[in-house]
Design a protein around this motif. Structure first.
Motif, PDB file in Angstrom:
ATOM      1  N   ALA A  22       5.397 -20.786 -57.845  1.00  0.00           N
ATOM      2  CA  ALA A  22       6.553 -20.035 -58.361  1.00  0.00           C
ATOM      3  C   ALA A  22       6.146 -19.179 -59.553  1.00  0.00           C
ATOM      4  O   ALA A  22       6.535 -18.011 -59.656  1.00  0.00           O
ATOM      5  N   HIS A  23       5.362 -19.753 -60.468  1.00  0.00           N
ATOM      6  CA  HIS A  23       4.903 -19.024 -61.650  1.00  0.00           C
ATOM      7  C   HIS A  23       4.064 -17.821 -61.231  1.00  0.00           C
ATOM      8  O   HIS A  23       4.255 -16.699 -61.727  1.00  0.00           O
ATOM      9  N   ALA A  24       3.122 -18.030 -60.300  1.00  0.00           N
ATOM     10  CA  ALA A  24       2.257 -16.947 -59.834  1.00  0.00           C
ATOM     11  C   ALA A  24       3.074 -15.851 -59.149  1.00  0.00           C
ATOM     12  O   ALA A  24       2.792 -14.658 -59.312  1.00  0.00           O
ATOM     13  N   THR A  25       4.087 -16.249 -58.386  1.00  0.00           N
ATOM     14  CA  THR A  25       4.929 -15.268 -57.697  1.00  0.00           C
ATOM     15  C   THR A  25       5.692 -14.410 -58.692  1.00  0.00           C
ATOM     16  O   THR A  25       5.816 -13.192 -58.529  1.00  0.00           O
ATOM     17  N   MET A  26       6.200 -15.036 -59.754  1.00  0.00           N
ATOM     18  CA  MET A  26       6.896 -14.277 -60.800  1.00  0.00           C
ATOM     19  C   MET A  26       5.952 -13.281 -61.462  1.00  0.00           C
ATOM     20  O   MET A  26       6.295 -12.101 -61.652  1.00  0.00           O
ATOM     21  N   LEU A  27       4.745 -13.743 -61.825  1.00  0.00           N
ATOM     22  CA  LEU A  27       3.782 -12.869 -62.486  1.00  0.00           C
ATOM     23  C   LEU A  27       3.375 -11.705 -61.587  1.00  0.00           C
ATOM     24  O   LEU A  27       3.314 -10.547 -62.024  1.00  0.00           O
ATOM     25  N   GLU A  28       3.093 -12.000 -60.331  1.00  0.00           N
ATOM     26  CA  GLU A  28       2.656 -10.966 -59.392  1.00  0.00           C
ATOM     27  C   GLU A  28       3.771  -9.954 -59.150  1.00  0.00           C
ATOM     28  O   GLU A  28       3.526  -8.747 -59.063  1.00  0.00           O
ATOM     29  N   SER A  29       4.998 -10.444 -59.046  1.00  0.00           N
ATOM     30  CA  SER A  29       6.133  -9.549 -58.807  1.00  0.00           C
ATOM     31  C   SER A  29       6.356  -8.609 -59.982  1.00  0.00           C
ATOM     32  O   SER A  29       6.609  -7.410 -59.800  1.00  0.00           O
ATOM     33  N   VAL A  30       6.252  -9.140 -61.209  1.00  0.00           N
ATOM     34  CA  VAL A  30       6.461  -8.322 -62.401  1.00  0.00           C
ATOM     35  C   VAL A  30       5.348  -7.293 -62.541  1.00  0.00           C
ATOM     36  O   VAL A  30       5.603  -6.100 -62.791  1.00  0.00           O
ATOM     37  N   GLU A  31       4.095  -7.728 -62.398  1.00  0.00           N
ATOM     38  CA  GLU A  31       2.958  -6.830 -62.623  1.00  0.00           C
ATOM     39  C   GLU A  31       2.925  -5.698 -61.612  1.00  0.00           C
ATOM     40  O   GLU A  31       2.581  -4.561 -61.950  1.00  0.00           O
ATOM     41  N   ASN A  32       3.263  -5.992 -60.352  1.00  0.00           N
ATOM     42  CA  ASN A  32       3.148  -4.983 -59.300  1.00  0.00           C
ATOM     43  C   ASN A  32       4.494  -4.454 -58.822  1.00  0.00           C
ATOM     44  O   ASN A  32       4.578  -3.803 -57.784  1.00  0.00           O
ATOM     45  N   LYS A  33       5.549  -4.793 -59.593  1.00  0.00           N
ATOM     46  CA  LYS A  33       6.906  -4.290 -59.292  1.00  0.00           C
ATOM     47  C   LYS A  33       7.291  -4.604 -57.843  1.00  0.00           C
ATOM     48  O   LYS A  33       7.736  -3.740 -57.083  1.00  0.00           O
ATOM     49  N   LEU A  34       7.127  -5.873 -57.480  1.00  0.00           N
ATOM     50  CA  LEU A  34       7.459  -6.344 -56.139  1.00  0.00           C
ATOM     51  C   LEU A  34       8.705  -7.224 -56.188  1.00  0.00           C
ATOM     52  O   LEU A  34       9.104  -7.696 -57.254  1.00  0.00           O
ATOM     53  N   LYS A  42      11.378 -12.556 -69.361  1.00  0.00           N
ATOM     54  CA  LYS A  42      12.702 -11.950 -69.526  1.00  0.00           C
ATOM     55  C   LYS A  42      12.584 -10.530 -70.050  1.00  0.00           C
ATOM     56  O   LYS A  42      11.733 -10.226 -70.877  1.00  0.00           O
ATOM     57  N   GLY A  43      13.444  -9.677 -69.550  1.00  0.00           N
ATOM     58  CA  GLY A  43      13.416  -8.282 -69.962  1.00  0.00           C
ATOM     59  C   GLY A  43      12.540  -7.427 -69.085  1.00  0.00           C
ATOM     60  O   GLY A  43      12.508  -6.206 -69.224  1.00  0.00           O
ATOM     61  N   LYS A  44      11.806  -8.060 -68.164  1.00  0.00           N
ATOM     62  CA  LYS A  44      10.952  -7.319 -67.240  1.00  0.00           C
ATOM     63  C   LYS A  44      11.547  -7.382 -65.840  1.00  0.00           C
ATOM     64  O   LYS A  44      12.335  -8.270 -65.524  1.00  0.00           O
ATOM     65  N   LEU A  45      11.158  -6.438 -65.015  1.00  0.00           N
ATOM     66  CA  LEU A  45      11.646  -6.431 -63.647  1.00  0.00           C
ATOM     67  C   LEU A  45      11.152  -7.679 -62.934  1.00  0.00           C
ATOM     68  O   LEU A  45      10.039  -8.151 -63.158  1.00  0.00           O
TER      69      LEU A  45
END
Length: 555
Positions: free
Chosen positions: A369-381, A416-419
């Motif tokens: 879950a943590h990795a999915t959040m990070l990957e989604s934010v970094e690559n706008k997914l 928080k505050g990021k897409l």
């Protein structure tokens, strides 16, 4: 009857366990959730065998990527206590939800006499059910070590098909040798990768690292940009690959080096040379090479099967990452064997795209879950995640499920505050909301209520969602119709009325709601005890038919 394959005592029973339907449900824990109304992520606390059974209808062929980090069977980890007769009953007793004293969890030691058997009986039905959830273009990654890698490979060959085996990835997990090792320092784990259908599944290219890009230079100021020199000679035999070449300085090169061939024909060589794609060196006297321009190569690199800790993280990195996120003061407060987010992010880069659903039913500390959040934010997914974790005791009155949820909360807070989607809906495995009839014929005739009195409307709504096959992340819209609450989901695909008093004005209002939403399909579910008599129920059905609703059920 002899044939090649893996067999063990209890295998036939493990197959039956996978086929036996669950008598449980998933109860929503709204107060413990984060962004309940908007999130698309799920955290499910419970035995993953029962949870996988419950998700079969709602998520059949919906999951793009599964990653699991199951017990490695080293003799220290807990092995799930599957009970053939009623695994849900076993789960409720082990977690103290059924008996006041509960039961203690156990480990699978080599002295048990069924060391490998217990592990295989635990893994087989879960993998069988997991395969049903994968999309046709989906895949599963499974972490494992030397204790069970051979058995796991054979089990996966049987369940997913030997032809759908993609690769065994080597994860170099240790950033320094383990000097306390009795024999050799075990510096790696394995990650088995299987596709649902290898003819359909394809990996994504990995982004080029800065080091890779920096290798491209432009010493001749070519307007096409930086390039990398590629050898003109190759060892593969080529009938047109032997001819003399004259350098710009006038030196004649009689042919390729001994035992090799020019990789292109004379005609192709002349064509590339005239286009400025042959490099002769600054002096114009070097053996020629082919310029490969960065602007023209594939947008990424093919994933390899060796993943170094410097690229994806080590076991020490994983513990440091978790400790920092949770601000843990003592190592005893942390999950013992977390995986680094970099490892799972590499999997996501290979196998998940925008809009995909990923799943981890051995969630542990919540790395996926943590990795999915990070990957989604970094690559706008927008990548959704389902996490499943058993509430195994972890000391200090806490469970591993609590630790997993806490990590998800803290990971969301840090972003928080990021897409992205930093929230999750929390569900807990429990026995069904429906009363089990156990009396005689007279009790059956006089029974008026089929639902447990201690369950909320939302509990019942989500069990209906599971049985209907709708997504658990759907918005639950409440409508006040004739002074009663009516729940509507999926833009009118499902309408549920659990009122204790159902009159025809309420039914007409539901019909009008359907007309306003105009869903392609619609199912309406009522509380059966809410109808005063059979005549009212019959009239309700006819009214809804007039509104185009044919699928009407009562509980």
């Amino acid at each position: 009857e002899e044939r090649f394959g893996l067999t063990w005592h209890g295998k036939a029973r493990a197959k039956l366990i996978a086929q036996r339907p669950s008598t449980g449900t998933l109860r929503p824990m709204v107060a413990d959730s984060v962004n309940w109304g908007s999130t698309q992520n799920l955290f499910i606390e419970g035995d993953n065998l029962e949870v996988l059974k419950l998700l079969q209808k709602s998520y059949h062929q919906q999951v793009k990527m599964i990653y699991i980090d199951p017990p490695y069977n080293t003799g220290k980890e807990f092995i799930y206590p599957d009970k053939f007769d009623d695994n849900l009953d076993t789960y409720l007793r082990y977690t103290g939800q059924k008996d006041a004293d509960g039961r203690s969890f156990g480990t699978n030691t080599e002295t048990s006499g069924r060391y490998h058997t217990n592990w295989l009986n635990m893994m087989y039905p879960r993998l069988k059910l997991a395969r049903n959830l994968l999309r046709e273009d989906g895949c599963i990654f499974i972490s494992i070590d030397d204790h069970e890698v051979d058995n796991l490979r054979l089990v996966c060959d049987e369940i997913f098909g030997e032809s759908n085996f993609i690769a065994t990835v080597i994860w170099h997990k240790m950033d320094s040798p383990k000097n306390s090792a009795v024999y050799l320092s075990e510096d790696h784990d394995y990650v088995l990768l299987y596709a649902k259908n290898a003819d359909v599944w394809r990996p994504k290219l990995l982004p080029r690292s800065k080091e890779m890009v920096d290798r491209y230079k432009n010493p001749d100021n070519d307007p096409r940009g930086p390039w990398l020199l590629s050898d003109l000679a190759a060892r593969n035999a080529y009938s047109k690959g032997r001819y003399p070449i004259t350098t710009p300085s006038g030196r004649t090169i009689k042919g390729p080096p001994a035992g090799s061939y020019w990789r292109i024909s004379r005609e192709k060589f002349d064509e590339l040379d005239s286009d400025g794609r042959i490099w002769w060196g600054d002096s114009g006297d070097n053996r020629p090479g082919i310029k490969k321009f960065l602007s023209e190569v594939r947008d990424g690199v093919v994933p390899q099967t060796y993943w170094h800790w410097k690229d994806v993280g080590s076991t020490r990195n994983a513990k440091q990452e978790l400790s920092k996120l949770l601000n843990a003061q003592a190592s005893s407060d942390l999950f013992e064997t977390p995986k680094p987010t970099g490892l799972v992010r590499r999997m996501l880069k290979v196998a998940a795209s925008d809009g995909d659903l990923v799943m981890d039913f051995f969630a542990g500390s919540g790395t996926t879950a943590h990795a999915t959040m990070l990957e989604s934010v970094e690559n706008k997914l927008s990548v959704r995640c389902i996490q499943v974790q058993l509430p195994e005791p972890a000391g200090n009155g806490k469970t591993i499920a609590n630790q997993c949820a806490n990590r998800m909360i803290q990971a969301g807070n840090s972003l928080k505050g990021k897409l992205g989607d930093p929230g999750f809906r929390w569900f807990r495995l429990d026995a069904t909301n429906f009363l089990k009839w156990s009396g005689g014929y007279d009790d059956l005739v006089s029974a008026t209520e089929s639902l447990k009195p201690d369950r909320s409307d939302l509990d019942i709504v989500f069990e209906i969602l599971l049985k209907t096959g709708l997504d658990l992340s759907l918005a639950i819209n409440e409508h006040n119709i004739a002074s009663q609450t009516v729940y509507e989901m999926g833009a009118g695909a499902l309408i549920v009325c659990l009122a204790h008093t159902i009159d025809l004005d309420l039914v007409e209002g539901i019909g009008a709601l359907h007309d306003a939403l105009e869903p392609e399909v619609c199912r309406v579910v009522f509380r059966d005890a809410g109808f005063a008599d059979d005549a009212t129920k019959t009239n309700a059905v006819q009214i809804l038919k007039r509104h185009g609703i044919e699928d009407v059920k009562s509980l």
